[in-house]
Design an enzyme around this catalytic site. Structure first.
Site, short mmCIF file in Angstrom:
data_model
loop_
_atom_site.label_atom_id
_atom_site.label_comp_id
_atom_site.label_asym_id
_atom_site.label_seq_id
_atom_site.Cartn_x
_atom_site.Cartn_y
_atom_site.Cartn_z
N TYR A 56 0.93 -1.26 -0.17
CA TYR A 56 -0.02 0.02 0.04
C TYR A 56 0.89 1.21 0.00
CZ TYR A 56 -3.83 -3.15 1.36
OH TYR A 56 -4.52 -4.31 1.51
N HIS A 127 0.01 -11.84 0.44
CA HIS A 127 -0.86 -11.09 -0.16
C HIS A 127 -1.48 -11.71 -1.33
CE1 HIS A 127 -1.76 -6.51 -0.70
NE2 HIS A 127 -2.72 -7.22 -0.77
N SER A 206 -13.27 -4.69 1.32
CA SER A 206 -14.27 -3.79 0.33
C SER A 206 -15.64 -4.21 0.66
CB SER A 206 -14.07 -4.16 -1.12
OG SER A 206 -12.83 -3.65 -1.53
N PRO A 207 -16.18 -4.13 2.07
CA PRO A 207 -17.58 -4.65 2.58
C PRO A 207 -18.67 -3.64 2.13
CG PRO A 207 -16.17 -3.46 4.25
CD PRO A 207 -15.59 -3.76 3.25
N GLY A 209 -18.82 -2.36 -1.16
CA GLY A 209 -18.68 -2.13 -2.42
C GLY A 209 -17.82 -1.33 -3.19
N ARG A 210 -16.78 -0.92 -2.56
CA ARG A 210 -16.03 0.34 -3.17
C ARG A 210 -16.95 1.55 -3.47
NH1 ARG A 210 -11.17 -2.59 -4.10
NH2 ARG A 210 -11.49 -4.74 -4.84
#
Length: 333
Positions: A56, A127, A206-207, A209-210
């Site tokens: 990141y 990862h 991403s819970p 949905g972005r």
């Protein structure tokens, strides 16, 4: 705050964590001060589980967490339960590839620990699985890092249920991380069930949905400014406009009950199993409060049936990844 076990450990973590990809410019510009404000709010809300990676911002997310922890002196080691990752790397010409060798993983872990200013992390993920290295060998390498005291537990990101089962025969796997939300229900095709049977925590990234499952979904103009979403099938026209239209009923359902759509998305995820740990990200302390509210929502069976009618399995337009973005994650089912 509510708490849950992480993997096979007796130590518990908050039932919602925080995804620190938001501390780099992945979804929009953010500076260190802004990142620190979000971390302050996380502590205030009782979130004690941070998820980051050496990938990141090439370590920038870890650096920003480390500079925040440094303010707390000797208490910093126990402030959060921190997860980081390694395994994604690049050659001298910039080509992305995956390396799951012990030498690479330990070297990257050591650099992550230095950036974080810690002697040990609570959870260390591979990862992306290296297809040229058997997962049993990778698991043995990770077990060695536990023995060295550099990590407490380990996990894998985006692997298949069959790979999890093979790894678990070598050593207990604390967590598997995968995208999971009302928009992406792929883990229901075996991964959720395998995690439950093995005592492995299913960490859902991403819970919301972005952004699609929030009250303020990205439009195409915003998506164009984000390198990942710019070429993501769900955020390209006409899929994006269709997805925003389909989710209008979900937003209305939440609003009529006094919830935000993001809160309802988190509540829905938590209803899917006690072993599921969502890790949403945000650059806003206010949005973090909104997400945490989802922990305390009590959804009835009628609520869940209505949500399923509004957003049935397979409603989303477009794949969750582009062809290039699919390189690395294991497909299954």
């Amino acid at each position: 705050m509510k708490y849950m076990p992480l993997g096979q450990s007796e130590e518990k973590v908050s039932v919602m964590g925080f995804g620190a990809m938001s501390f780099v410019d992945f979804y929009g510009p953010v500076d260190e001060q802004q990142a620190h404000k979000v971390l302050e709010k996380a502590l205030e809300l009782g979130i004690d589980n941070l998820d980051t990676s050496n990938a990141y911002g090439s370590g920038l997310s870890e650096n920003r967490i480390g500079s925040f922890l440094k303010k707390f002196g000797s208490k910093k080691q126990d402030l959060f339960k921190i997860a980081t990752k390694a395994g994604i790397t690049r050659s001298s010409d910039g080509t992305r590839y995956y390396d799951n060798s012990l030498g690479h993983l330990e070297l990257e872990l050591d650099m992550s620990l230095k950036r974080l200013g810690l002697e040990q992390v609570d959870l260390f993920y591979v990862h992306r699985k290296d297809k040229d290295t058997e997962i049993e060998e990778v698991t043995e390498s990770l077990a060695k890092l536990i023995k060295k005291g550099k990590i407490k537990q380990f996990g894998f990101s985006e692997i298949a249920p069959t790979s999890l089962e093979r790894a678990s025969k070598v050593h207990p796997v604390a967590a598997v991380q995968s995208e999971y939300s009302l928009a992406t229900r792929y883990p229901e095709l075996g991964l959720l069930q395998k995690c439950l049977s093995l005592g492995t925590t299913m960490v859902a990234f991403s819970p919301v949905g972005r952004s699609i499952l929030t009250d303020n979904p990205h439009n195409r103009a915003r998506a164009e400014k984000m390198p990942f979403l710019k070429n993501n099938p769900r955020f390209m026209s006409p899929n994006l406009e269709r997805n925003v239209e389909v989710t209008k009923g979900f937003r209305l359902f939440a609003r009529e009950r006094g919830y935000s759509a993001a809160s309802l998305s988190i509540a829905w995820l938590l209803s899917r199993g006690s072993h599921i740990l969502p890790i949403p990200g945000t650059r806003s302390p206010k949005r973090l409060e909104e997400l945490v509210q989802g922990i305390y929502l009590k959804l009835t069976e009628d609520d869940l049936r209505e949500i399923d009618k509004l957003l049935p399995v397979g409603w989303a337009h477009g794949d969750r990844y582009s062809t290039e973005q699919w390189v690395g994650p294991e497909r299954y089912s």
